[in-house]
Design an enzyme around this catalytic site. Structure first.
Site, PDB file in Angstrom:
ATOM      1  CG  ASN A 132       0.673  -3.615 -14.928  1.00  0.00           C
ATOM      2  OD1 ASN A 132       1.773  -3.117 -15.114  1.00  0.00           O
ATOM      3  ND2 ASN A 132       0.148  -3.733 -13.724  1.00  0.00           N
ATOM      4  CG  HIS A 153       4.935 -11.135  -7.718  1.00  0.00           C
ATOM      5  ND1 HIS A 153       3.710 -11.720  -7.435  1.00  0.00           N
ATOM      6  CD2 HIS A 153       5.576 -11.020  -6.518  1.00  0.00           C
ATOM      7  CE1 HIS A 153       3.626 -11.953  -6.136  1.00  0.00           C
ATOM      8  NE2 HIS A 153       4.745 -11.539  -5.565  1.00  0.00           N
TER       9      HIS A 153
HETATM   10  C1  GAR Z   1      -0.262  -5.593 -10.392  1.00  0.00           C
HETATM   11  O1  GAR Z   1       0.211  -4.806  -9.333  1.00  0.00           O
HETATM   12  C2  GAR Z   1       0.527  -6.880 -10.522  1.00  0.00           C
HETATM   13  O2  GAR Z   1       1.859  -6.729 -10.129  1.00  0.00           O
HETATM   14  C3  GAR Z   1      -0.225  -7.772  -9.578  1.00  0.00           C
HETATM   15  O3  GAR Z   1      -1.572  -7.468  -9.803  1.00  0.00           O
HETATM   16  C4  GAR Z   1      -1.683  -6.081 -10.116  1.00  0.00           C
HETATM   17  C5  GAR Z   1      -2.595  -5.935 -11.306  1.00  0.00           C
HETATM   18  O4  GAR Z   1      -2.889  -4.580 -11.532  1.00  0.00           O
HETATM   19  N1  GAR Z   1       0.066  -9.161  -9.831  1.00  0.00           N
HETATM   20  C6  GAR Z   1       0.175 -10.088  -8.885  1.00  0.00           C
HETATM   21  O5  GAR Z   1       0.002  -9.862  -7.704  1.00  0.00           O
HETATM   22  C7  GAR Z   1       0.537 -11.470  -9.403  1.00  0.00           C
HETATM   23  N2  GAR Z   1       0.850 -12.351  -8.340  1.00  0.00           N
HETATM   24  P1  GAR Z   1      -3.619  -4.132 -12.863  1.00  0.00           P
HETATM   25  O6  GAR Z   1      -4.839  -5.033 -13.037  1.00  0.00           O
HETATM   26  O7  GAR Z   1      -4.015  -2.715 -12.621  1.00  0.00           O
HETATM   27  O8  GAR Z   1      -2.657  -4.284 -14.009  1.00  0.00           O
END
Ligand code: GAR
Length: 191
Positions: free
Chosen positions: A13, A108
Site C-alpha cells: 500500500n 483495514h
Molecule cells: C493491508 O491489507 C492492510 O489492510 C492491513 O495490512 C495489510 C498491509 O499490507 N492492515 C491491517 O490489518 C490494519 N489493522 P501491505 O504491507 O502490503 O500494504
C-alpha cells in the site's frame, strides 16, 4: 500536501500511494516512510522510490509516549500534514493523536465495524461471510473505530485465502490513493 506513510511489513500500500503521488494522480508528496520494524520489506520499496525512511525499534524507547514524541518531531520537521497508516500494526497513542488530530487515516481489510483488530481476513473467513471488503477510516483512540471515509465491497464465496487476499490487496491499491486524493480536496476546501 506532504504525507507520511507508516508501515510495519510488506508495504504494497505504501508503494501504491508513492506511485500515485509520483505520477501526479494524487496531488501530494510522500516525504517520509516510517516503520517500527527495521528490516521490513517496505524499506526496500522506499529506497526504490527515493523516499526517506525512518526506522525505529519501539523497544529502544522507555514508552510509547517517548517514541511518539520523537516521531512528532520528525514529522513536524518535514512539514507532514497527513499520516497514512498502511499495515502499521501498532495502536496510535495520545501524543500522535493530539499532534495530528483528524489527520491520521488507516486502511483495514474488512468492512468495518465488522472484524476489527488482527487477522481481519481470517476472522471474516471463519465467519463465512460472502462479501469481504476494505475500509479507510480516521484514526482515533479506539481500535479500528474512527469515522469511516471510504469502503469497497468484495463479493467472494470461495475458500482460497491467497486468492481472496490478492483481491483485497488489489482493491486497497485503488481505494487508498483515491481516498487520499478526495481528502486532500476536502482539506483544501476547508482552509
Ligand atoms: C493491508 O491489507 C492492510 O489492510 C492491513 O495490512 C495489510 C498491509 O499490507 N492492515 C491491517 O490489518 C490494519 N489493522 P501491505 O504491507 O502490503 O500494504
Amino acid at each position: 500536501m506532504k504525507i507520511a506513510v507508516f508501515a510495519s511489513g510488506n508495504g504494497s500500500n505504501f508503494e501504491a500511494i508513492a506511485k500515485a503521488c509520483q505520477s501526479g494522480t494524487v496531488d501530494a508528496e510522500v516525504v517520509l516512510c516510517v516503520t517500527d520494524r527495521p528490516g521490513a520489506y517496505v524499506e526496500e520499496r522506499a529506497a526504490r522510490f527515493g523516499i526517506p525512511m525512518l526506522s525505529f525499534r519501539p523497544k529502544d524507547y522507555a514508552s510509547k509516549r517517548e517514541f511518539e514524541t520523537m516521531l512528532v518531531e520528525e514529522l513536524r520537521r518535514r512539514d507532514v500534514q497527513l499520516i497514512c497508516l498502511a499495515g502499521y500494526m501498532r495502536i496510535i497513542g495520545d501524543v500522535l493523536l493530539e499532534a495530528y488530530e483528524g489527520r491520521i487515516i488507516n486502511i483495514h481489510p474488512s468492512l468495518l465495524p465488522a472484524f476489527q483488530g488482527a487477522d481481519a481476513v481470517g476472522q471474516a473467513m471463519d465467519y463465512g461471510v460472502k462479501v469481504y471488503g476494505v475500509t479507510i477510516h480516521f484514526v482515533d483512540a479506539t481500535l479500528d473505530g474512527g469515522k469511516i471515509i471510504s469502503q469497497t465491497a468484495i463479493p467472494y464465496e470461495g475458500s482460497d485465502r491467497e486468492a481472496l487476499e490478492a483481491m483485497i490487496h488489489a482493491a486497497e491499491h485503488v481505494l487508498y490513493p483515491a481516498t487520499i486524493s478526495k481528502l486532500i480536496k476536502q482539506f483544501h476546501n476547508t482552509i
